[in-house]
Scaffold this active site. Structure first.
Site, mmCIF file in Angstrom:
data_model
loop_
_atom_site.group_PDB
_atom_site.id
_atom_site.type_symbol
_atom_site.label_atom_id
_atom_site.label_comp_id
_atom_site.label_asym_id
_atom_site.label_seq_id
_atom_site.Cartn_x
_atom_site.Cartn_y
_atom_site.Cartn_z
ATOM 1 N N TYR A 30 -1.343 0.372 -2.940
ATOM 2 C CA TYR A 30 -1.180 0.616 -4.375
ATOM 3 C C TYR A 30 -0.690 -0.664 -5.044
ATOM 4 O O TYR A 30 0.220 -0.668 -5.853
ATOM 5 C CB TYR A 30 -0.203 1.781 -4.584
ATOM 6 C CG TYR A 30 -0.325 2.468 -5.931
ATOM 7 C CD1 TYR A 30 -1.456 3.204 -6.264
ATOM 8 C CD2 TYR A 30 0.697 2.384 -6.875
ATOM 9 C CE1 TYR A 30 -1.576 3.839 -7.493
ATOM 10 C CE2 TYR A 30 0.592 3.005 -8.112
ATOM 11 C CZ TYR A 30 -0.543 3.731 -8.416
ATOM 12 O OH TYR A 30 -0.658 4.356 -9.627
ATOM 13 N N SER A 56 7.345 4.098 1.179
ATOM 14 C CA SER A 56 6.830 3.057 0.281
ATOM 15 C C SER A 56 7.426 3.198 -1.119
ATOM 16 O O SER A 56 7.495 4.291 -1.674
ATOM 17 C CB SER A 56 5.303 3.175 0.204
ATOM 18 O OG SER A 56 4.832 2.497 -0.935
ATOM 19 N N SER A 58 6.079 2.314 -3.777
ATOM 20 C CA SER A 58 5.031 2.601 -4.762
ATOM 21 C C SER A 58 4.768 4.098 -4.920
ATOM 22 O O SER A 58 4.103 4.516 -5.858
ATOM 23 C CB SER A 58 3.716 1.940 -4.351
ATOM 24 O OG SER A 58 3.874 0.562 -4.217
ATOM 25 N N ASP A 88 -5.324 -8.329 3.083
ATOM 26 C CA ASP A 88 -6.322 -8.609 4.120
ATOM 27 C C ASP A 88 -5.712 -8.735 5.515
ATOM 28 O O ASP A 88 -6.277 -8.243 6.488
ATOM 29 C CB ASP A 88 -7.072 -9.910 3.770
ATOM 30 C CG ASP A 88 -7.957 -9.734 2.542
ATOM 31 O OD1 ASP A 88 -8.697 -8.741 2.478
ATOM 32 O OD2 ASP A 88 -7.876 -10.589 1.642
ATOM 33 N N THR A 89 -4.538 -9.388 5.606
ATOM 34 C CA THR A 89 -3.952 -9.630 6.922
ATOM 35 C C THR A 89 -3.380 -8.369 7.548
ATOM 36 O O THR A 89 -3.152 -8.327 8.756
ATOM 37 C CB THR A 89 -2.822 -10.675 6.821
ATOM 38 O OG1 THR A 89 -1.945 -10.276 5.758
ATOM 39 C CG2 THR A 89 -3.382 -12.050 6.532
ATOM 40 N N GLN A 91 -4.916 -5.361 7.123
ATOM 41 C CA GLN A 91 -6.007 -4.394 7.278
ATOM 42 C C GLN A 91 -6.395 -4.071 8.727
ATOM 43 O O GLN A 91 -6.639 -2.902 9.036
ATOM 44 C CB GLN A 91 -7.240 -4.859 6.489
ATOM 45 C CG GLN A 91 -7.019 -4.744 4.984
ATOM 46 C CD GLN A 91 -8.218 -5.163 4.161
ATOM 47 O OE1 GLN A 91 -9.317 -5.336 4.689
ATOM 48 N NE2 GLN A 91 -8.012 -5.332 2.860
ATOM 49 N N HIS A 112 -13.145 -6.989 -0.245
ATOM 50 C CA HIS A 112 -13.239 -8.389 0.146
ATOM 51 C C HIS A 112 -13.940 -8.426 1.507
ATOM 52 O O HIS A 112 -13.700 -7.551 2.335
ATOM 53 C CB HIS A 112 -11.822 -8.971 0.263
ATOM 54 C CG HIS A 112 -11.774 -10.464 0.353
ATOM 55 N ND1 HIS A 112 -12.331 -11.159 1.391
ATOM 56 C CD2 HIS A 112 -11.217 -11.390 -0.453
ATOM 57 C CE1 HIS A 112 -12.119 -12.468 1.203
ATOM 58 N NE2 HIS A 112 -11.449 -12.633 0.092
ATOM 59 N N GLY A 138 -6.456 -6.788 -10.413
ATOM 60 C CA GLY A 138 -6.358 -5.352 -10.635
ATOM 61 C C GLY A 138 -5.896 -4.945 -12.022
ATOM 62 O O GLY A 138 -6.409 -3.984 -12.587
HETATM 63 P P1 NAD Z 1 -1.636 -6.434 -2.934
HETATM 64 O O1 NAD Z 1 -0.919 -7.393 -2.078
HETATM 65 O O2 NAD Z 1 -1.519 -6.521 -4.415
HETATM 66 O O3 NAD Z 1 -1.233 -4.939 -2.585
HETATM 67 C C1 NAD Z 1 -1.315 -4.392 -1.316
HETATM 68 C C2 NAD Z 1 -0.594 -3.053 -1.269
HETATM 69 O O4 NAD Z 1 -0.757 -2.565 0.069
HETATM 70 C C3 NAD Z 1 0.919 -3.133 -1.454
HETATM 71 O O5 NAD Z 1 1.308 -3.001 -2.776
HETATM 72 C C4 NAD Z 1 1.388 -1.944 -0.634
HETATM 73 O O6 NAD Z 1 1.342 -0.771 -1.468
HETATM 74 C C5 NAD Z 1 0.342 -1.776 0.427
HETATM 75 N N1 NAD Z 1 0.726 -2.150 1.812
HETATM 76 C C6 NAD Z 1 1.179 -3.352 2.255
HETATM 77 N N2 NAD Z 1 1.354 -3.298 3.598
HETATM 78 C C7 NAD Z 1 0.973 -2.047 3.986
HETATM 79 C C8 NAD Z 1 0.902 -1.376 5.242
HETATM 80 N N3 NAD Z 1 1.273 -1.998 6.374
HETATM 81 N N4 NAD Z 1 0.447 -0.099 5.265
HETATM 82 C C9 NAD Z 1 0.068 0.544 4.136
HETATM 83 N N5 NAD Z 1 0.118 -0.043 2.922
HETATM 84 C C10 NAD Z 1 0.555 -1.319 2.850
HETATM 85 O O7 NAD Z 1 -3.194 -6.488 -2.483
HETATM 86 P P2 NAD Z 1 -4.457 -6.840 -3.377
HETATM 87 O O8 NAD Z 1 -4.344 -8.237 -3.896
HETATM 88 O O9 NAD Z 1 -4.742 -5.720 -4.308
HETATM 89 O O10 NAD Z 1 -5.603 -6.901 -2.248
HETATM 90 C C11 NAD Z 1 -6.209 -5.732 -1.709
HETATM 91 C C12 NAD Z 1 -7.656 -6.081 -1.312
HETATM 92 O O11 NAD Z 1 -8.396 -6.378 -2.493
HETATM 93 C C13 NAD Z 1 -7.781 -7.306 -0.412
HETATM 94 O O12 NAD Z 1 -8.847 -7.079 0.458
HETATM 95 C C14 NAD Z 1 -8.111 -8.418 -1.388
HETATM 96 O O13 NAD Z 1 -8.785 -9.503 -0.797
HETATM 97 C C15 NAD Z 1 -9.019 -7.660 -2.343
HETATM 98 N N6 NAD Z 1 -9.167 -8.246 -3.688
HETATM 99 C C16 NAD Z 1 -8.063 -8.565 -4.431
HETATM 100 C C17 NAD Z 1 -8.223 -9.062 -5.716
HETATM 101 C C18 NAD Z 1 -7.043 -9.385 -6.567
HETATM 102 O O14 NAD Z 1 -7.259 -9.839 -7.685
HETATM 103 N N7 NAD Z 1 -5.815 -9.176 -6.166
HETATM 104 C C19 NAD Z 1 -9.520 -9.236 -6.248
HETATM 105 C C20 NAD Z 1 -10.630 -8.859 -5.475
HETATM 106 C C21 NAD Z 1 -10.429 -8.368 -4.197
#
Ligand code: NAD
Ligand code: MG
Length: 299
Positions: A30, A56, A58, A88-89, A91, A112, A138
């Site tokens: 989230y 969490s 969130s 990504d790391t 996932q 991604h 987002g």
């Molecule tokens: P982010 O870092 O903003 O958020 C990730 C969320 O994951 C956290 O807020 C948390 O709620 C949750 N989280 C973290 N560790 C966790 C765990 N171990 N188990 C369960 N939940 C967990 O991430 P983001 O930037 O939104 O990226 C998400 C995906 O979207 C990635 O693949 C990224 O490459 C892709 N993406 C991001 C953007 C961008 O603008 N941020 C744009 C295009 C694609």
């Protein structure tokens, strides 16, 4: 519609939202993308479950917005489409935890190409594997949707078990607002955007921009940013991405607990341009009349 380069650009008329409104969708994470996808899907009439870890921070935020929250494994088991929106790391570990909940005919979806392209996740057979990647941070995915607009997006199909993977990806893109702006089909590689990133720096300085983009993009910027401003440097960096060297380095950096990443980040935060910029930006009036929507804090 087709543009000058003969690329097909899909719009609302090319996508049928009923494909995803007939599904239960688990949005895992989230953060920047996660909150935007979950809220837009919900407003488009999709049955959404947000998958968050026990405890969490969130959870409260998501529930206050009217969303159902479960742990990632439970959410994935109940869902027909599981969308990986954790960093990504993280996932590969989350995939291990949820893969039992993926049944034949379900869809595993990314925003991604990183993990699938570089072999960090090898999805099981029988499921569709797709990507729907808004070309925007987002908070803009959410803000533009709210205004009846959308951000452009990319879709890709990596594995098509059902024969309808692309139709499903387009349907999802429509439900989060991307077909309002235009969607292009690509592969599980990367594309870049510039203006949106510059807009973020203009709004909130380097740190707000780094916080809005993914960790992967941030590490790439911190370690290679200075090189890509000339053509030769840009070509070298593209080589490093295409031959997997960047991906290997980033994976190793994470296994070591991100020592250089933290160092680069601190130096960026302490840089004079960031401190002077903070003072300067506080003088602009748009800071007052347009309430910026921040992505929910990471937990
Ligand atoms: P982010 O870092 O903003 O958020 C990730 C969320 O994951 C956290 O807020 C948390 O709620 C949750 N989280 C973290 N560790 C966790 C765990 N171990 N188990 C369960 N939940 C967990 O991430 P983001 O930037 O939104 O990226 C998400 C995906 O979207 C990635 O693949 C990224 O490459 C892709 N993406 C991001 C953007 C961008 O603008 N941020 C744009 C295009 C694609
Ligand atoms: Mg399932």
């Amino acid at each position: 519609m087709t543009d000058e380069l003969n690329t097909t650009v899909y719009d609302d008329a090319d996508a049928d939202v009923s494909h995803v409104t007939d599904e239960t969708v688990a949005v895992l994470g989230y953060g920047s993308q996660g909150h935007a996808h979950a809220l837009n899907l919900h407003d488009s009439g999709v049955d959404v479950i947000v998958g968050l870890r026990e405890g969490s921070s969130s959870r409260e935020d998501a529930e206050a917005s009217g969303l159902t929250v479960k742990t990632p494994d439970v959410a994935a088991a109940e869902a027909d489409r599981v969308v990986m929106l954790v960093p990504d790391t993280v996932q590969p570990a989350v995939y291990e935890a949820i893969s039992d909940g993926l049944e034949p005919g379900d869809t595993l979806q990314f925003a991604h190409g990183f993990n699938v392209h570089y072999g960090q996740i090898e999805p099981q057979e029988g499921v569709d594997v797709t990507m729907v990647a808004p070309k925007s941070p987002g908070h803009l995915v959410r803000r533009t949707y709210d205004r009846g607009e959308g951000t452009p997006g990319l879709i890709a199909v990596y594995q098509d078990a059902t024969g309808t993977a692309k139709e499903g990806a387009l349907s999802y893109a429509k439900a989060i607002g991307c077909t309002r702006a235009g969607v292009i089909e690509t592969t599980f590689q990367c594309l870049n955007e510039l203006k949106l990133i510059v807009d973020l720096m203009y709004e909130g300085g380097h740190m707000e921009m780094w916080n809005s983009v993914s960790d992967t993009a941030e590490y790439g910027g911190l370690t290679r940013g200075a090189e890509v401003i000339n053509r030769e440097g840009m070509e070298d960096v593209l080589d490093e991405i295409q031959n997997g060297e960047f991906a290997r380095e980033w994976i190793t950096e994470n296994r070591a607990g991100r020592p250089s990443y933290e160092q680069y980040r601190q130096a960026e935060q302490d840089h004079e341009i960031e401190r002077v910029g903070d003072d300067l930006r506080s003088l602009f009036s748009w800071g007052e009349d347009e309430q910026r929507e921040e992505a929910p804090a990471d937990d």
